[in-house]
Design an enzyme around this catalytic site. Structure first.
Site, mmCIF file in Angstrom:
data_model
loop_
_atom_site.group_PDB
_atom_site.id
_atom_site.type_symbol
_atom_site.label_atom_id
_atom_site.label_comp_id
_atom_site.label_asym_id
_atom_site.label_seq_id
_atom_site.Cartn_x
_atom_site.Cartn_y
_atom_site.Cartn_z
ATOM 1 N N THR A 95 20.969 34.874 57.573
ATOM 2 C CA THR A 95 21.785 34.035 58.457
ATOM 3 C C THR A 95 22.756 33.148 57.697
ATOM 4 O O THR A 95 23.877 32.910 58.152
ATOM 5 C CB THR A 95 20.849 33.136 59.294
ATOM 6 O OG1 THR A 95 19.912 33.986 59.940
ATOM 7 C CG2 THR A 95 21.596 32.357 60.336
ATOM 8 N N ASP B 225 19.598 41.840 56.576
ATOM 9 C CA ASP B 225 18.640 40.943 57.206
ATOM 10 C C ASP B 225 17.375 41.081 56.354
ATOM 11 O O ASP B 225 16.993 42.186 55.970
ATOM 12 C CB ASP B 225 18.379 41.429 58.638
ATOM 13 C CG ASP B 225 17.469 40.492 59.398
ATOM 14 O OD1 ASP B 225 17.941 39.888 60.369
ATOM 15 O OD2 ASP B 225 16.282 40.362 59.024
ATOM 16 N N SER B 226 16.741 39.972 56.058
ATOM 17 C CA SER B 226 15.654 40.056 55.073
ATOM 18 C C SER B 226 14.446 40.835 55.568
ATOM 19 O O SER B 226 13.576 41.190 54.778
ATOM 20 C CB SER B 226 15.246 38.658 54.596
ATOM 21 O OG SER B 226 14.460 38.006 55.548
ATOM 22 N N SER B 227 14.407 41.156 56.860
ATOM 23 C CA SER B 227 13.313 42.008 57.331
ATOM 24 C C SER B 227 13.455 43.415 56.762
ATOM 25 O O SER B 227 12.505 44.201 56.773
ATOM 26 C CB SER B 227 13.284 42.060 58.857
ATOM 27 O OG SER B 227 13.027 40.756 59.337
ATOM 28 N N THR C 162 -7.821 34.842 52.077
ATOM 29 C CA THR C 162 -8.226 34.265 53.365
ATOM 30 C C THR C 162 -7.090 34.193 54.388
ATOM 31 O O THR C 162 -5.929 33.999 54.029
ATOM 32 C CB THR C 162 -8.834 32.858 53.184
ATOM 33 O OG1 THR C 162 -9.083 32.297 54.480
ATOM 34 C CG2 THR C 162 -7.937 31.908 52.412
ATOM 35 N N GLN C 163 -7.462 34.309 55.653
ATOM 36 C CA GLN C 163 -6.489 34.117 56.745
ATOM 37 C C GLN C 163 -6.168 32.629 56.941
ATOM 38 O O GLN C 163 -5.210 32.284 57.621
ATOM 39 C CB GLN C 163 -7.047 34.674 58.054
ATOM 40 C CG GLN C 163 -7.183 36.185 58.068
ATOM 41 C CD GLN C 163 -7.864 36.716 59.319
ATOM 42 O OE1 GLN C 163 -7.854 36.095 60.376
ATOM 43 N NE2 GLN C 163 -8.482 37.875 59.187
HETATM 44 N N1 ASP Z 1 16.469 37.327 60.286
HETATM 45 C C1 ASP Z 1 17.071 36.509 59.281
HETATM 46 C C2 ASP Z 1 16.661 37.041 57.925
HETATM 47 O O1 ASP Z 1 15.564 36.793 57.486
HETATM 48 C C3 ASP Z 1 16.688 35.094 59.442
HETATM 49 C C4 ASP Z 1 17.250 34.196 58.372
HETATM 50 O O2 ASP Z 1 18.257 34.506 57.755
HETATM 51 O O3 ASP Z 1 16.651 33.164 58.119
HETATM 52 O O4 ASP Z 1 17.434 37.706 57.301
#
Ligand code: ASP
Length: 339
Positions: free
Chosen positions: A13, A57-59, A275-276
């Site tokens: 972002t 996007d970091s995902s 651990t959780q």
């Molecule tokens: N979905 C975005 C990402 O992780 C959120 C962010 O940038 O914080 O790339």
């Protein structure tokens, strides 16, 4: 001489602006970063930027992307005094953990930051995050960097990267470091917590660029079935599992469960107990419900975060193959991820 800082934009972002025509968010041209953040010109540092051709996007981050960032740091290591990595916040803790384990003998700051609102939005948190992250990356005392480690800067706090967890999807204060104090607090001054920052390494930087992704996370829950566990361990080529347990590392003590885990260990799969709980640590043997794990050779992850555990496991399994050496590496602290 002014500190020289390299900013590497991977995506997320922070680097977005609203396209006036479509109204949607798109990455802006980082060559023009000082037009978006004019305050950058006031920082008495020499700033250069590099960016991923296709910001992500970091995902969508991958070990390949970590290797790309590590290579950019390695190639520019002698030229710069510090590095700022702009990255989406969603997986920032994984990436900061991975980089902390890849950059061995690091003697310069590598500060990850990002934002919850795009930098082009009036109420953005990105400008402060970026400006202070840059300041920290170039901060020196007696000609030596103050924070020679991989850190995360977000919303007035600097954290050890491999101790962080993303905690809030909405608030500007998105991160926490539950089991380790913050490295600095940015108020009127930046107050460094000197005694908690890693000492400067005198050795040569070594960059580890391999990952073994034959790993998985097994999160336990009440009612988990034997079929689930059994099929889980049949994942082809599985070599390492983070066992995400209850409380101080406890799990069900039913014999079928211990037998399934034991069979996995006999097949050569490494099991690391994490651990959780957000705070506190795994102490195998404290309760009856973790004694069985200890007996069959599950390794205690102590106070490591899930993000650090899975990334460290990928690295360790790419480098070591014997049961003893893997255990030795996973139980030793590489760069402050374990107490
Ligand atoms: N979905 C975005 C990402 O992780 C959120 C962010 O940038 O914080 O790339």
């Amino acid at each position: 001489m002014q500190p020289q800082i390299l900013i590497i934009y991977t995506g997320g972002t922070i680097g977005m602006i609203t396209d006036p025509e479509t109204g949607s968010l798109k990455p802006f041209d980082f060559n023009h970063i000082s037009e978006e953040v004019p305050d950058l010109k006031k920082i008495p540092y020499q700033l250069d930027t590099l960016f991923f051709k296709n910001p992500i996007d970091s995902s969508n981050i991958t070990p390949e992307a970590w290797i790309k960032v590590a290579k950019l740091i390695e190639d520019n290591y002698t030229k710069y005094d510090g590095f700022v990595i702009l990255h989406g916040s969603d997986t920032m803790s994984y990436s900061a953990s991975a980089l902390s384990f890849m950059l061995r003998n690091l003697a310069k700051p590598v500060v990850f930051t990002g934002s919850q609102l795009p930098i082009g939005v009036i109420r953005t948190d990105g400008k402060e995050n970026l400006v202070t992250a840059i300041e920290i990356a170039g901060a020196q005392a007696n000609g030596r960097p103050i924070v020679p480690e991989v850190a995360v800067y977000f919303e007035y706090k600097l954290y050890r990267g491999n101790r962080t967890t993303k905690l809030n999807a909405e608030h500007f204060e998105a991160f926490a470091s539950f089991d380790y104090p913050i490295l600095a607090n940015a108020g009127i001054n930046i107050d460094y917590n000197y005694s908690k920052i890693l000492p400067l390494s005198e050795k040569q930087l070594e960059v580890h660029k391999q990952f073994n992704t034959n790993v998985a996370i097994l999160t336990l829950f009440p009612g988990i079935s034997q079929e689930y566990i059994h099929h889980f361990f049949e994942i082809p080529n599985l070599q390492g599992v983070v066992l995400h347990t209850f409380g101080s590392g406890n799990a069900l003590s039913e014999q079928w469960f211990i037998d399934e885990l034991n069979q996995a260990i006999q097949k050569g799969i490494t099991l690391l107990n994490v651990t959780q709980c957000k705070m506190g640590e795994v102490i195998q043997g404290r309760y009856e419900t973790s004694k069985g794990l200890e007996k069959i050779g599950v390794i205690s992850g102590r106070d490591i975060t899930l993000e650090a555990a899975i990334t460290k496991m990928m690295l360790v399994l790419s480098e070591f193959s014997t049961v003893e050496s893997i255990k030795k590496e996973l139980t030793k602290s590489y760069c402050g991820e374990l107490k």
